[in-house]
Design a protein around this motif. Structure first.
Motif, short mmCIF file in Angstrom:
data_model
loop_
_atom_site.label_atom_id
_atom_site.label_comp_id
_atom_site.label_asym_id
_atom_site.label_seq_id
_atom_site.Cartn_x
_atom_site.Cartn_y
_atom_site.Cartn_z
N UNK A 1 -34.16 -41.63 -26.13
CA UNK A 1 -34.65 -41.87 -27.48
C UNK A 1 -35.23 -43.27 -27.63
N UNK A 2 -34.67 -44.24 -26.92
CA UNK A 2 -35.24 -45.59 -26.95
C UNK A 2 -36.62 -45.61 -26.31
N UNK B 1 -39.26 -31.46 -34.99
CA UNK B 1 -38.53 -32.42 -35.80
C UNK B 1 -39.00 -33.83 -35.56
N UNK B 2 -38.07 -34.73 -35.22
CA UNK B 2 -38.40 -36.11 -34.93
C UNK B 2 -37.65 -36.55 -33.68
N UNK B 3 -37.72 -37.82 -33.37
CA UNK B 3 -37.09 -38.31 -32.13
C UNK B 3 -35.60 -38.00 -32.11
N UNK B 4 -34.95 -38.07 -33.27
CA UNK B 4 -33.52 -37.77 -33.34
C UNK B 4 -33.21 -36.32 -33.02
N UNK B 5 -34.22 -35.45 -33.04
CA UNK B 5 -34.02 -34.04 -32.74
C UNK B 5 -33.88 -33.77 -31.24
N UNK B 6 -34.21 -34.75 -30.42
CA UNK B 6 -34.14 -34.59 -28.96
C UNK B 6 -32.70 -34.80 -28.50
N UNK C 1 -42.97 -33.08 -30.10
CA UNK C 1 -41.69 -33.09 -30.82
C UNK C 1 -41.89 -32.78 -32.30
N UNK C 2 -42.89 -33.39 -32.91
CA UNK C 2 -43.12 -33.22 -34.34
C UNK C 2 -43.84 -31.93 -34.70
N UNK C 3 -44.48 -31.31 -33.71
CA UNK C 3 -45.28 -30.12 -33.98
C UNK C 3 -46.72 -30.43 -34.29
N UNK C 4 -47.11 -31.71 -34.24
CA UNK C 4 -48.49 -32.09 -34.53
C UNK C 4 -49.47 -31.58 -33.47
N UNK C 5 -48.96 -31.19 -32.32
CA UNK C 5 -49.82 -30.64 -31.27
C UNK C 5 -49.67 -29.12 -31.15
N UNK C 6 -48.99 -28.51 -32.14
CA UNK C 6 -48.68 -27.07 -32.03
C UNK C 6 -49.93 -26.19 -31.99
N UNK C 7 -51.02 -26.64 -32.61
CA UNK C 7 -52.24 -25.84 -32.58
C UNK C 7 -52.78 -25.69 -31.16
N UNK C 8 -52.56 -26.72 -30.33
CA UNK C 8 -53.02 -26.69 -28.95
C UNK C 8 -51.90 -26.27 -27.99
#
Length: 309
Positions: free
Chosen positions: A289-290, A10-15, A47-54
């Motif tokens: 989150x900050x 998700x995004x930072x708010x998902x944490x 968090x965003x999944x942009x590193x999910x391939x690795x």
């Protein structure tokens, strides 16, 4: 214990913060009472999944890959560690666990913390300093007298890379903003190029090594500054093989792998007074989150840290 967790990409708010059990300690592991953690750009990609391939995550996932603290318990095969030992550690990104009050980490990913630094500061070492070490010394094989260009030299990895290259006897050229130029010179750069007003690609040539911490257009334009046979090392994205071949240079992507021996060397340099942690800001554990927003702003100077215990 309190831990910051992610239930889905998700995004930072998902944490979210949750109460979870203290992790079990395996036979080869060390249970660490976490004093502080470091927040890295990698955390945002996880968090965003942009590193999910690795680094594919299994949910629910406790975040965090950088920590410092004291040993609470050592597994029967985690030789050499005793309760109360001050340590730094880097859990694997797929495992995480640093953004919590306790973390169980393989002993092979743990090293003694520098005696000269408070644990809050030492938490900034494991990922950023070790990535810079791996890129310069293990991948690029930097040697005394060589010229290295380090991009984003006031950032987390960049600030360590400047210092390590200086210690190795290299001639260091760096890109940074004008506001950070004095800091980068203090760290060891002999020349600082203001990336906002100067064209590094038009000003430089015959460079032995480029450390790319930015990617994109900056990476593509960096090939032209290298001497024939030089090397571009990226920690962001694999260099374009066709561009490298066209410029008759080499390209390499650093896939950071934690190594306790490397961490011990870095800790020793801190105690020798040769290496320092540039701290941007320290956030309270409740301000997770900050802290993530600060890293996401791409304006941090050095390390963003999280005080936990």
């Amino acid at each position: 214990m309190k831990a910051f967790r992610l239930h889905a990409y998700g995004d930072i708010a998902s944490v979210v913060t949750e109460d979870v059990p203290v992790p079990d300690t395996g036979p080869h592991e060390v249970l660490i009472r976490v004093a502080a953690a470091s927040v890295n750009p990698l955390d945002l990609k996880l968090i965003t999944g942009h590193a999910a391939a690795y680094f594919p995550l299994t949910f629910t996932h406790t975040l965090g890959t950088d920590l410092a603290g004291t040993v609470e318990q050592a597994g029967p095969l985690a030789a050499g560690w005793r309760p109360g030992d001050r340590v730094i550690a880097r859990p694997a990104p797929t495992r995480g666990g640093a953004f919590a009050e306790f973390a169980a980490v393989p002993a092979s990913h743990v090293a003694s913390a520098p005696t000269s630094l408070p644990l809050e500061t030492a938490a900034g070492l494991p990922t950023a300093a070790a990535t810079a070490w791996q890129a310069l010394f293990e991948t690029a094989r930097l040697e005394r007298g060589q010229t290295v260009l380090i991009h984003a030299a006031a950032g987390g990895v960049g600030s360590f890379a400047v210092q390590l290259a200086r210690i190795a006897g290299a001639h260091v050229i760096a890109t940074a903003s004008a506001a950070n130029a004095d800091l980068v010179r203090e760290l060891g750069a002999s020349r600082v190029i203001d990336y906002r007003s100067q064209d590094f690609a038009g000003d430089l040539d015959d460079v032995d090594i480029v450390l790319d911490t930015i990617g994109g257009e900056t990476q593509q334009r960096s090939f032209s500054v290298l001497r024939p046979g030089g090397m571009l090392v990226s920690i962001v994205a694999p260099p374009d093989e066709l561009l490298a071949a066209a410029h008759k240079v080499n390209g390499a992507f650093v896939f950071h792998q934690t190594d306790a021996t490397r961490l011990r060397s870095i800790s020793g340099l801190c105690d020798a007074g040769s290496l320092r942690v540039v701290t941007d800001q320290v956030f309270d554990f409740t301000d997770m989150q900050a802290a993530l927003q600060r890293v996401a702003s791409q304006r941090s100077r050095g390390k963003v840290l999280l005080a936990i215990g």
